[in-house]
Design an enzyme around this catalytic site. Structure first.
Site, mmCIF file in Angstrom:
data_model
loop_
_atom_site.group_PDB
_atom_site.id
_atom_site.type_symbol
_atom_site.label_atom_id
_atom_site.label_comp_id
_atom_site.label_asym_id
_atom_site.label_seq_id
_atom_site.Cartn_x
_atom_site.Cartn_y
_atom_site.Cartn_z
ATOM 1 N N HIS A 145 0.833 -1.326 0.022
ATOM 2 C CA HIS A 145 -0.015 -0.112 0.025
ATOM 3 C C HIS A 145 0.879 1.303 0.060
ATOM 4 C CE1 HIS A 145 -3.753 2.166 0.632
ATOM 5 N NE2 HIS A 145 -3.122 3.026 1.494
ATOM 6 N N GLU A 155 -4.072 -6.454 -27.677
ATOM 7 C CA GLU A 155 -2.953 -6.901 -26.921
ATOM 8 C C GLU A 155 -2.674 -8.270 -27.230
ATOM 9 O OE1 GLU A 155 -3.603 -6.190 -22.644
ATOM 10 O OE2 GLU A 155 -5.847 -6.165 -23.108
ATOM 11 N N ASP A 170 1.511 -6.294 -23.165
ATOM 12 C CA ASP A 170 0.938 -7.609 -23.249
ATOM 13 C C ASP A 170 1.457 -7.986 -24.510
ATOM 14 O OD1 ASP A 170 0.538 -8.586 -20.537
ATOM 15 O OD2 ASP A 170 -1.580 -7.885 -20.668
ATOM 16 N N CYS A 182 -1.359 2.518 -25.793
ATOM 17 C CA CYS A 182 -1.335 2.937 -24.219
ATOM 18 C C CYS A 182 -0.579 2.274 -23.410
ATOM 19 C CB CYS A 182 -2.892 2.766 -23.730
ATOM 20 S SG CYS A 182 -3.600 1.341 -23.819
#
Length: 660
Positions: free
Chosen positions: A303, A544, A568, A617
């Site tokens: 976190h 992808e 990917d 992207c």
């Protein structure tokens, strides 16, 4: 004795919020309540014990009641878990919006700490990029040494009273701090709820009754309870262990009068050093004064790492060797990019860091001149430069960067960077806020892209030998309409507020696209029937997979745009796991390989043939060396980290494709 069998139809099963509701109803009756799952039976009036059953959606349980009002109690509880009562409908509508489920960081392969050569500083896990030099502020966790003597009978009541007072004080503090905490409010609310749970109180007071001092009882009980959660196979429930341990430490510290360093006392910019930083610490940190974070514990997916990256704070976590040296230093030079920390840097090291810091600042200054430019190549091709974001918290940075829209809103971070999954209304608010901020500019929102290597809290994903080739992205969402439909409804509602465009990830065959579109259309019909304003947005796919690249012409006939996920696409095209650090695989898993660039060209050609736009992207979109290659291939939009937007505009504006 009265009992009923019921199949749990609450989304995600009996996690924290449904368990709390179950207990609230059970306690309204005098009857004793027992819940049985498999061979395990627990007290139905303890939320912690209910969660330790690990009951998932679709599991059959037995609810038993013993007492005068047992029949009414069991019937109401059975209706709750079966999804047949008003209370359960409320849970299903917002099953992910409670504040008491445990944080589960995305399960990624851990970034290995770099190997240090002499003079290279102390190494850890590079968790958030950047270089800084600054004074040290150490958050000390005082050792807790409880009195292990045996209490006399007359001391027991006083110890119980002291424990209850410390617990109540801490719960109130957690609840108060949650309202003003940045990024950790839900965690603090969860700790407050945990502090009030009967099973925690009973476990501690049972040890006190046996003769343990309050502090010893707290530490022993929470350690034991933490072990129980940690052994659970579902990572969603297992992650609760850390909450329990943190709670125990904070209560024991109050009982012993041993205060930890208060981070709120930081008065000037500094590098914060700590063995570990938990949610309570983080909520008190004046983040505007934190130059960098260095911890002995923690991972790149913890976190604290996520918060550091979101706020642009350099961070090096998991420092295994040399940590005491860092604590004793007056100043540290921290490279979050390299995962290295130098204690009291010498003149040469300072000069090196100051050069890197100055170079980064100069580059930002030069790039900033292009912030408001709508870039065109010198031969006249307009290219959109957009930003990738993970939440509305990154909105200001995206706008300040000069981004011409959002090319990728990674919605999975709305699900993962919190203690529980978001409700439809919470998602709607987030999407609508981003859409409204960009007005007519496109905001491309990718539907939930998790599964396999990135599990969702409370969803029992199967063990997979190769999760990158497994149950993830659109495959998972189509199988889980209870998770997917609230997101689609939120997107349809938010589309009213701006130029939202929805992108489905991991599409391999046209049938998946059609199924996803059909589900979205069904959601639109539902909303209109309910009288809720909504709008069908433009639909695209994230290309992808090689399958999508090879059939791009078929997909282009059914969508409004393509966005190429080069991360990917590269690993699938090159058959090289992008998480594998082996040097040979690292050399293969590069987006500048000829095979990958040819795939990009194939996809762009199919898009142009159908008159739809095509973007990139993935990480390649912001790579200065690859931007010219992508534009040459026919890409018309590039989306990247906000910090790279201005530079990309400059690079595009200096291109002359007529000379290519």
């Amino acid at each position: 004795m009265y009992e009923r069998r019921a199949v749990v139809r609450i989304e995600e099963g009996l996690h924290a919020r449904p368990a709390a509701k179950f207990v609230q109803i059970a306690k309204a009756y005098a009857a004793d309540i027992e819940v049985v799952s498999g061979e395990k039976a627990v007290n139905g009036k303890s939320a912690v014990k209910l969660m330790l059953l690990g009951v998932k959606e679709g599991t059959e349980i037995v609810i038993r009641g013993n007492g005068d009002d047992a029949t009414r109690a069991v019937d109401e509880l059975a209706a709750l878990v079966a999804g047949e009562s008003e209370a359960s409908k409320g849970l299903n509508a917002g099953a992910h919006g409670g504040a008491t489920a445990p944080v589960v960081a995305p399960a990624l392969v851990e970034t290995p700490a770099p190997v240090a050569a002499p003079g290279d500083g102390i190494v850890g896990v590079p968790a958030s990029d950047g270089h800084v030099i600054g004074p040290v502020f150490v958050i000390e966790k005082a050792p807790l040494v409880p009195d292990r003597r045996r209490l006399s009978p007359r001391e027991i009541d006083d110890e119980k009273a002291a424990f209850r007072a410390a617990l109540a004080d801490l719960a109130a503090r957690f609840a108060a701090d949650a309202a003003k905490a940045e990024g950790t409010g839900e965690i603090l609310l969860a700790l407050a709820d945990l502090a009030r749970d009967d099973s925690v109180v009973e476990a501690v007071e049972g040890r006190i009754a046996g003769g343990s001092t309050a502090a010893a009882a707290v530490l022993d009980a929470t350690t034991a309870l933490g072990h129980e959660f940690a052994r659970m196979p579902d990572p969603y429930f297992a992650a609760r262990a850390e909450d329990v341990r943190h709670l125990g430490r904070h209560v024991a510290a109050r009982l012993l009068g041993v205060p930890d360093t208060d981070p709120s006392q930081i008065a000037a910019p500094c590098v914060v050093v700590a063995a570990a930083i938990d949610a309570f610490d983080l909520s008190r940190l004046p983040l505007d004064k934190v130059m960098a974070l260095v911890t002995q514990e923690g991972t790149a997916t913890s976190h604290i790492a996520i918060v550091a990256r979101a706020l642009g704070i350099p961070a090096v976590l998991g420092v295994r060797d040399g940590f005491e040296t860092l604590k004793a230093a007056a100043a540290l030079a921290v490279s979050g990019t390299e995962g290295r920390v130098h204690a009291d840097p010498d003149g040469e090291t300072r000069a090196s860091f100051e050069t890197k810091i100055a170079a980064a600042e100069e580059q930002r200054r030069l790039d900033a001149e292009w912030r408001d430019v709508a870039p065109k190549t010198r031969d006249g091709r307009a290219i959109e430069i957009a930003a990738n974001i993970g939440s509305p918290a990154e909105l200001d940075k995206a706008i300040a960067s000069g981004a011409m829209g959002v090319g990728l809103f990674r919605t999975e971070f709305l699900f993962m960077e919190r203690r529980s999954l978001p409700t439809e209304d919470e998602q709607y608010a987030a999407y609508a806020k981003v859409a409204a901020a960009f007005g007519d500019r496109p905001v491309v929102i990718r539907t939930l892209d998790v599964g396999g290597d990135k599990p969702l809290p409370g969803i029992a994903a199967p063990h997979e030998e190769n999760p990158f080739l497994g149950w993830r992205g659109i495959r998972m969402c189509l199988d889980l309409p209870a998770v997917f439909k609230p997101q689609l409804r939120a997107l349809l509602r938010a589309a009213v507020h701006g130029n939202i465009q929805v992108m489905f990830p991991m599409i391999a065959v046209v049938e998946e696209l059609r199924e996803a579109r059909a589900m979205m259309e069904a959601c639109r019909v539902e909303l209109e029937a309910e009288g809720v304003p909504c709008k069908m947005p433009a639909i695209g796919v994230m290309v992808e997979t090689p399958a999508a690249a090879f059939t791009a012409d078929l997909l282009a006939a059914e969508v409004d745009f393509f966005s190429i996920g080069t991360n990917d696409l590269t690993q699938y095209t090159m058959a090289a796991d992008r998480m594998n650090p082996h040097p040979r695989l690292a050399r293969l898993c590069r987006a500048d390989n000829t095979a990958v660039l040819r795939a990009v060209k194939m996809i762009a050609d199919a898009a142009h043939a159908r008159g739809i736009w095509v973007g990139v992207c993935g990480e390649a979109a912001g790579d200065p060396a690859l931007i010219p290659e992508l534009v040459k291939a026919g890409v018309t939009e590039l989306s990247m980290s906000p910090s790279r937007v201005a530079r990309a505009k400059r690079i595009v504006s200096e291109l002359d494709l007529s000379q290519a």
